[in-house]
Design a protein around this motif. Structure first.
Motif, PDB file in Angstrom:
ATOM      1  N   ALA A   1      46.672   3.857  31.477  1.00 41.24           N
ATOM      2  CA  ALA A   1      45.899   3.042  32.683  1.00 41.24           C
ATOM      3  C   ALA A   1      45.956   1.440  32.385  1.00 41.24           C
ATOM      4  O   ALA A   1      45.595   1.207  31.279  1.00 41.24           O
ATOM      5  CB  ALA A   1      44.713   3.658  32.900  1.00 41.24           C
ATOM      6  N   PRO A   2      46.124   0.663  33.477  1.00 44.11           N
ATOM      7  CA  PRO A   2      46.007  -0.608  33.280  1.00 44.11           C
ATOM      8  C   PRO A   2      44.557  -1.325  33.058  1.00 44.11           C
ATOM      9  O   PRO A   2      43.410  -0.634  33.345  1.00 44.11           O
ATOM     10  CB  PRO A   2      46.330  -1.280  34.639  1.00 44.11           C
ATOM     11  CG  PRO A   2      46.147  -0.105  35.503  1.00 44.11           C
ATOM     12  CD  PRO A   2      46.245   1.296  34.770  1.00 44.11           C
ATOM     13  N   LEU A   3      44.437  -2.222  31.969  1.00 46.68           N
ATOM     14  CA  LEU A   3      42.971  -2.614  31.715  1.00 46.68           C
ATOM     15  C   LEU A   3      42.298  -3.689  32.992  1.00 46.68           C
ATOM     16  O   LEU A   3      42.985  -4.307  33.590  1.00 46.68           O
ATOM     17  CB  LEU A   3      43.124  -3.754  30.506  1.00 46.68           C
ATOM     18  CG  LEU A   3      43.607  -3.035  29.333  1.00 46.68           C
ATOM     19  CD1 LEU A   3      43.921  -3.951  28.115  1.00 46.68           C
ATOM     20  CD2 LEU A   3      42.700  -1.909  28.733  1.00 46.68           C
ATOM     21  N   ASN A   4      41.164  -3.078  33.019  1.00 51.57           N
ATOM     22  CA  ASN A   4      40.616  -4.076  33.943  1.00 51.57           C
ATOM     23  C   ASN A   4      39.810  -5.085  33.414  1.00 51.57           C
ATOM     24  O   ASN A   4      39.077  -5.099  32.690  1.00 51.57           O
ATOM     25  CB  ASN A   4      39.604  -2.974  34.740  1.00 51.57           C
ATOM     26  CG  ASN A   4      38.833  -3.568  36.040  1.00 51.57           C
ATOM     27  OD1 ASN A   4      39.121  -4.844  36.377  1.00 51.57           O
ATOM     28  ND2 ASN A   4      37.945  -2.725  36.641  1.00 51.57           N
ATOM     29  N   GLU A   5      40.221  -6.234  34.110  1.00 50.37           N
ATOM     30  CA  GLU A   5      39.723  -7.596  33.465  1.00 50.37           C
ATOM     31  C   GLU A   5      38.105  -7.540  33.876  1.00 50.37           C
ATOM     32  O   GLU A   5      37.529  -8.301  33.078  1.00 50.37           O
ATOM     33  CB  GLU A   5      40.454  -8.756  34.162  1.00 50.37           C
ATOM     34  CG  GLU A   5      41.752  -8.875  33.575  1.00 50.37           C
ATOM     35  CD  GLU A   5      42.610  -9.948  34.152  1.00 50.37           C
ATOM     36  OE1 GLU A   5      41.827 -10.914  34.587  1.00 50.37           O
ATOM     37  OE2 GLU A   5      43.795  -9.910  34.018  1.00 50.37           O
ATOM     38  N   LYS A   6      37.579  -7.135  34.752  1.00 50.29           N
ATOM     39  CA  LYS A   6      36.089  -7.117  35.043  1.00 50.29           C
ATOM     40  C   LYS A   6      35.604  -5.970  34.855  1.00 50.29           C
ATOM     41  O   LYS A   6      34.954  -5.405  35.722  1.00 50.29           O
ATOM     42  CB  LYS A   6      35.917  -7.477  36.611  1.00 50.29           C
ATOM     43  CG  LYS A   6      36.693  -8.880  37.141  1.00 50.29           C
ATOM     44  CD  LYS A   6      36.424  -9.229  38.707  1.00 50.29           C
ATOM     45  CE  LYS A   6      36.773 -10.310  39.087  1.00 50.29           C
ATOM     46  NZ  LYS A   6      36.836 -10.749  40.337  1.00 50.29           N
ATOM     47  N   SER A   7      35.439  -5.809  33.299  1.00 52.16           N
ATOM     48  CA  SER A   7      34.863  -4.599  32.958  1.00 52.16           C
ATOM     49  C   SER A   7      33.385  -4.757  32.589  1.00 52.16           C
ATOM     50  O   SER A   7      32.926  -5.875  31.942  1.00 52.16           O
ATOM     51  CB  SER A   7      35.517  -4.172  31.590  1.00 52.16           C
ATOM     52  OG  SER A   7      34.740  -2.934  31.219  1.00 52.16           O
TER      53      SER A   7
END
Length: 107
Positions: A69-75
């Motif tokens: 899964a792509p990493l979400n920058e706004k985690s």
């Protein structure tokens, strides 16, 4: 008992007259390599097939592994938040375990 590889028609009718291969080696040590992607049909001759001594196997290739899964920058879980939670959870777990152990020894 014997292990006979047959085609689908002979498998369905329990016909052992013309096996594709006889895998019987004796003493219950029959080994069949299932290394080709296809359907395999096995029966036991001498009438045992009619009693249910038959097996159909479908060999397939493994599916490709799932994509990451792509990493979400706004985690919400920034590294500092995860570290802070770990500092609280582990000591709390040890405290609960110690209380439980003390409670069990009383009874």
């Amino acid at each position: 008992m014997n292990v006979l590889e047959v085609n689908k028609t002979d498998y369905e009718s329990c016909n052992s007259d013309h096996p594709l291969h006889n895998w019987t080696t004796g003493a219950g040590r029959d080994v069949v390599p299932l290394n080709v992607t296809r359907h395999y049909y096995f029966i036991s001759g001498k009438g045992f097939c009619y009693g249910g001594m038959k097996l159909a196997v479908r060999v397939e290739n493994l599916p490709p592994p799932p994509k990451a899964a792509p990493l979400n920058e706004k985690s919400d879980s920034s590294p500092s938040t995860v570290f802070y939670r770990g500092q609280l959870v582990l000591p709390a777990a040890f405290a609960i375990a110690a209380l439980w152990d003390a409670f069990v020894r009383i009874w």
